[in-house]
Design a protein around this motif. Structure first.
Motif, short mmCIF file in Angstrom:
data_model
loop_
_atom_site.label_atom_id
_atom_site.label_comp_id
_atom_site.label_asym_id
_atom_site.label_seq_id
_atom_site.Cartn_x
_atom_site.Cartn_y
_atom_site.Cartn_z
N GLY A 193 3.25 6.19 -1.93
CA GLY A 193 2.01 5.44 -1.36
C GLY A 193 1.07 5.08 -2.20
O GLY A 193 0.29 4.22 -1.87
N ILE A 194 0.84 5.82 -3.13
CA ILE A 194 -0.15 5.39 -4.39
C ILE A 194 0.44 4.84 -5.42
O ILE A 194 -0.14 3.59 -6.01
CB ILE A 194 -0.96 6.52 -4.79
CG1 ILE A 194 -1.65 7.39 -3.69
CG2 ILE A 194 -1.98 6.36 -6.02
CD1 ILE A 194 -2.52 8.60 -4.09
N TYR A 195 1.38 5.23 -5.91
CA TYR A 195 2.10 4.55 -7.09
C TYR A 195 3.33 3.86 -7.04
O TYR A 195 3.73 3.20 -8.16
CB TYR A 195 2.35 6.07 -8.18
CG TYR A 195 1.08 6.99 -8.34
CD1 TYR A 195 0.25 6.19 -9.35
CD2 TYR A 195 1.21 8.06 -7.76
CE1 TYR A 195 -1.04 7.20 -9.66
CE2 TYR A 195 -0.07 8.65 -8.37
CZ TYR A 195 -1.29 8.52 -9.04
OH TYR A 195 -2.20 9.17 -9.20
N GLY A 196 3.58 3.65 -5.90
CA GLY A 196 4.90 2.71 -5.66
C GLY A 196 6.26 3.57 -5.82
O GLY A 196 6.43 4.79 -6.31
N ALA A 197 7.37 2.88 -5.93
CA ALA A 197 8.68 3.18 -6.04
C ALA A 197 9.19 3.09 -7.23
O ALA A 197 10.30 3.50 -7.55
CB ALA A 197 9.63 2.83 -4.76
#
Length: 147
Positions: free
Chosen positions: A22-26
Motif C-alpha cells: 500500500g505504501i511501496y507498491g507491488a
C-alpha cells in the motif's frame, strides 16, 4: 571513464513487492533494476545496481563509484533520516547524486521529513514509485551530458 551510473538501494528494499504494498507498491527491486537497465541502455549508458541492508557497505559502494561511475542514484531508505555518514561520503566523492524515494516522504510520519542525504544531492525525486528511478536516470544523464 565509461558512461556508468551506480544505482544504490538501502535497507529493506530487497523486500519490495512484499513489504507494505500500500505504501511501496507491488513492483519488486528486480523489476526496478530491469527498468533502470533498459532506460540507461536506451540512453547509451550502463548501470551497476546494488542493494544492502548495511550502512557501511553502502558507503563502500559510494566510495567505489568515484572510480567506476559518473554519478549515483541513491535510495537510502530508512537511513535517509539517520545517516550523516552518507552525506559525508557523498560530499567526499564529488559525484552528482540524485536521491530517490518510492513514497512521498513528506506525506508520511514527521521523522521521515528530514533527509541527511538531500543537502549533498543534486536533486530529490520522491512519491512517484518505481517511475522515480527512471526519471532520476533521465535527469542525471541530462546533467552529466550537458556539463
Amino acid at each position: 571513464m565509461t558512461n556508468t551510473l551506480y544505482v544504490l538501494n538501502g535497507p529493506n528494499l530487497n523486500l519490495l513487492g512484499l513489504r507494505e504494498p500500500g505504501i511501496y507498491g507491488a513492483t519488486t527491486l528486480k523489476d526496478i533494476e530491469e527498468m533502470c537497465k533498459e532506460k540507461a541502455a536506451a540512453m547509451g549508458w550502463s548501470i551497476v545496481f546494488r542493494q544492502s541492508n548495511h550502512e557501511g557497505e553502502l558507503i563502500d559502494w559510494i566510495q567505489e563509484a568515484r572510480e567506476y561511475a559518473r554519478g549515483i542514484i541513491f535510495n537510502p531508505a530508512a537511513y535517509t533520516h539517520t545517516s550523516v555518514a552518507f552525506q559525508d561520503a557523498i560530499r567526499a566523492v564529488s559525484l552528482p547524486v540524485i536521491e530517490v524515494h518510492l513514497s512521498n516522504i513528506h506525506a508520511r510520519e514527521s521523522f521521515r521529513h528530514h533527509s541527511y542525504v538531500s543537502p549533498a544531492a543534486l536533486g530529490v525525486i520522491c512519491g512517484l514509485n518505481a517511475k522515480g528511478y527512471v526519471l532520476a536516470i533521465e535527469a542525471l544523464v541530462d546533467h552529466l551530458e550537458s556539463a
